[in-house]
Design an enzyme around this catalytic site. Sequence first.
Site, PDB file in Angstrom:
ATOM      1  N   CYS A  79      27.587 -60.443  53.567  1.00 48.46           N
ATOM      2  CA  CYS A  79      28.431 -61.626  53.746  1.00 48.46           C
ATOM      3  C   CYS A  79      28.835 -61.652  55.227  1.00 48.46           C
ATOM      4  CB  CYS A  79      29.626 -61.605  52.798  1.00 48.46           C
ATOM      5  SG  CYS A  79      30.810 -60.268  53.100  1.00 48.46           S
ATOM      6  N   GLN A  80      30.034 -62.110  55.531  1.00 48.47           N
ATOM      7  CA  GLN A  80      30.449 -62.140  56.934  1.00 48.47           C
ATOM      8  C   GLN A  80      30.966 -60.790  57.420  1.00 48.47           C
ATOM      9  OE1 GLN A  80      29.834 -64.351  59.213  1.00 48.47           O
ATOM     10  NE2 GLN A  80      30.875 -63.174  60.793  1.00 48.47           N
TER      11      GLN A  80
END
Length: 110
Positions: free
Chosen positions: A63-64
Amino acid sequence: MLPEIDPQQLAQMRTAATVTVVDVREADEYRAGHVPGARSMPLGVLGARVPELPRDRPVYVVCQSGGRSAQATRMLRGVGVEAVNVRGGTAAWIQTGQPVEHGTATEATR
Protein backbone atom coordinates in the site's frame (compact mmCIF):
# COMPACT_ATOMS: atom_id res chain seq x y z
CA MET A 1 3.46 -12.57 13.65
CA LEU A 2 2.75 -11.09 10.24
CA PRO A 3 5.20 -12.18 7.53
CA GLU A 4 6.95 -9.20 5.96
CA ILE A 5 9.53 -8.42 3.32
CA ASP A 6 11.38 -5.16 2.78
CA PRO A 7 11.38 -3.28 -0.54
CA GLN A 8 14.96 -4.28 -1.38
CA GLN A 9 14.13 -7.97 -1.00
CA LEU A 10 11.04 -7.55 -3.17
CA ALA A 11 13.06 -5.70 -5.81
CA GLN A 12 15.50 -8.61 -6.04
CA MET A 13 12.65 -11.11 -6.38
CA ARG A 14 10.14 -9.31 -8.59
CA THR A 15 11.92 -9.98 -11.85
CA ALA A 16 10.80 -13.59 -11.60
CA ALA A 17 7.68 -14.30 -13.64
CA THR A 18 6.13 -16.09 -10.68
CA VAL A 19 6.17 -13.10 -8.29
CA THR A 20 2.72 -11.58 -7.69
CA VAL A 21 2.56 -8.08 -6.21
CA VAL A 22 -0.86 -6.71 -5.22
CA ASP A 23 -1.32 -2.98 -4.56
CA VAL A 24 -4.30 -2.42 -2.24
CA ARG A 25 -4.39 1.39 -2.54
CA GLU A 26 -7.20 3.24 -4.31
CA ALA A 27 -7.02 3.66 -8.10
CA ASP A 28 -5.87 7.30 -7.97
CA GLU A 29 -3.01 6.39 -5.62
CA TYR A 30 -2.03 3.49 -7.88
CA ARG A 31 -2.04 5.73 -10.99
CA ALA A 32 0.24 8.23 -9.21
CA GLY A 33 2.99 5.60 -8.92
CA HIS A 34 3.30 1.91 -8.15
CA VAL A 35 5.67 -1.05 -8.11
CA PRO A 36 6.12 -2.06 -11.76
CA GLY A 37 3.80 -4.92 -12.66
CA ALA A 38 1.77 -4.69 -9.44
CA ARG A 39 -1.88 -5.66 -9.75
CA SER A 40 -4.34 -3.01 -8.56
CA MET A 41 -6.81 -4.52 -6.08
CA PRO A 42 -8.07 -1.79 -3.74
CA LEU A 43 -8.64 -2.97 -0.18
CA GLY A 44 -12.38 -2.36 -0.45
CA VAL A 45 -12.78 -4.92 -3.25
CA LEU A 46 -9.96 -7.29 -2.35
CA GLY A 47 -12.26 -9.85 -0.72
CA ALA A 48 -14.26 -10.25 -3.92
CA ARG A 49 -11.08 -10.65 -5.98
CA VAL A 50 -9.40 -13.34 -3.85
CA PRO A 51 -10.17 -16.05 -6.48
CA GLU A 52 -7.84 -14.20 -8.90
CA LEU A 53 -4.83 -14.73 -6.63
CA PRO A 54 -2.47 -17.71 -6.84
CA ARG A 55 -2.57 -20.30 -4.09
CA ASP A 56 0.68 -22.04 -5.02
CA ARG A 57 3.11 -19.22 -4.19
CA PRO A 58 3.38 -16.07 -2.06
CA VAL A 59 1.50 -12.89 -2.88
CA TYR A 60 3.32 -9.68 -1.88
CA VAL A 61 0.92 -6.98 -0.66
CA VAL A 62 1.77 -3.27 -0.82
CA CYS A 63 0.00 0.00 0.00
CA GLN A 64 1.37 3.49 0.68
CA SER A 65 3.10 2.98 4.03
CA GLY A 66 2.24 -0.52 5.22
CA GLY A 67 -0.98 -0.15 7.22
CA ARG A 68 -3.56 -1.20 4.63
CA SER A 69 -1.30 -3.89 3.26
CA ALA A 70 -0.87 -5.35 6.76
CA GLN A 71 -4.66 -5.47 7.09
CA ALA A 72 -4.98 -7.06 3.63
CA THR A 73 -2.22 -9.56 4.42
CA ARG A 74 -4.07 -10.71 7.56
CA MET A 75 -7.32 -11.06 5.62
CA LEU A 76 -5.71 -12.98 2.75
CA ARG A 77 -3.87 -15.33 5.10
CA GLY A 78 -7.20 -15.98 6.82
CA VAL A 79 -8.63 -17.34 3.56
CA GLY A 80 -5.60 -19.44 2.68
CA VAL A 81 -3.51 -17.11 0.50
CA GLU A 82 0.20 -17.07 1.34
CA ALA A 83 0.29 -13.27 1.67
CA VAL A 84 3.38 -11.30 2.69
CA ASN A 85 3.30 -7.62 3.71
CA VAL A 86 5.75 -5.23 2.01
CA ARG A 87 7.16 -3.26 4.96
CA GLY A 88 6.98 0.51 4.46
CA GLY A 89 4.85 0.24 1.33
CA THR A 90 5.25 2.23 -1.84
CA ALA A 91 6.82 5.12 0.08
CA ALA A 92 9.69 2.86 1.19
CA TRP A 93 9.91 1.39 -2.33
CA ILE A 94 10.45 4.89 -3.74
CA GLN A 95 12.83 5.93 -0.95
CA THR A 96 15.12 3.01 -1.77
CA GLY A 97 15.36 4.20 -5.38
CA GLN A 98 13.33 1.42 -6.97
CA PRO A 99 11.60 2.01 -10.34
CA VAL A 100 8.01 3.24 -10.36
CA GLU A 101 5.30 2.90 -13.00
CA HIS A 102 2.61 5.53 -13.46
CA GLY A 103 -0.76 5.19 -15.10
CA THR A 104 -3.83 3.01 -15.08
CA ALA A 105 -4.33 -0.27 -13.33
CA THR A 106 -2.72 -3.33 -14.82
CA GLU A 107 -3.61 -6.96 -14.48
CA ALA A 108 -0.01 -8.00 -15.05
CA THR A 109 1.05 -10.80 -12.74
CA ARG A 110 4.50 -10.36 -11.30
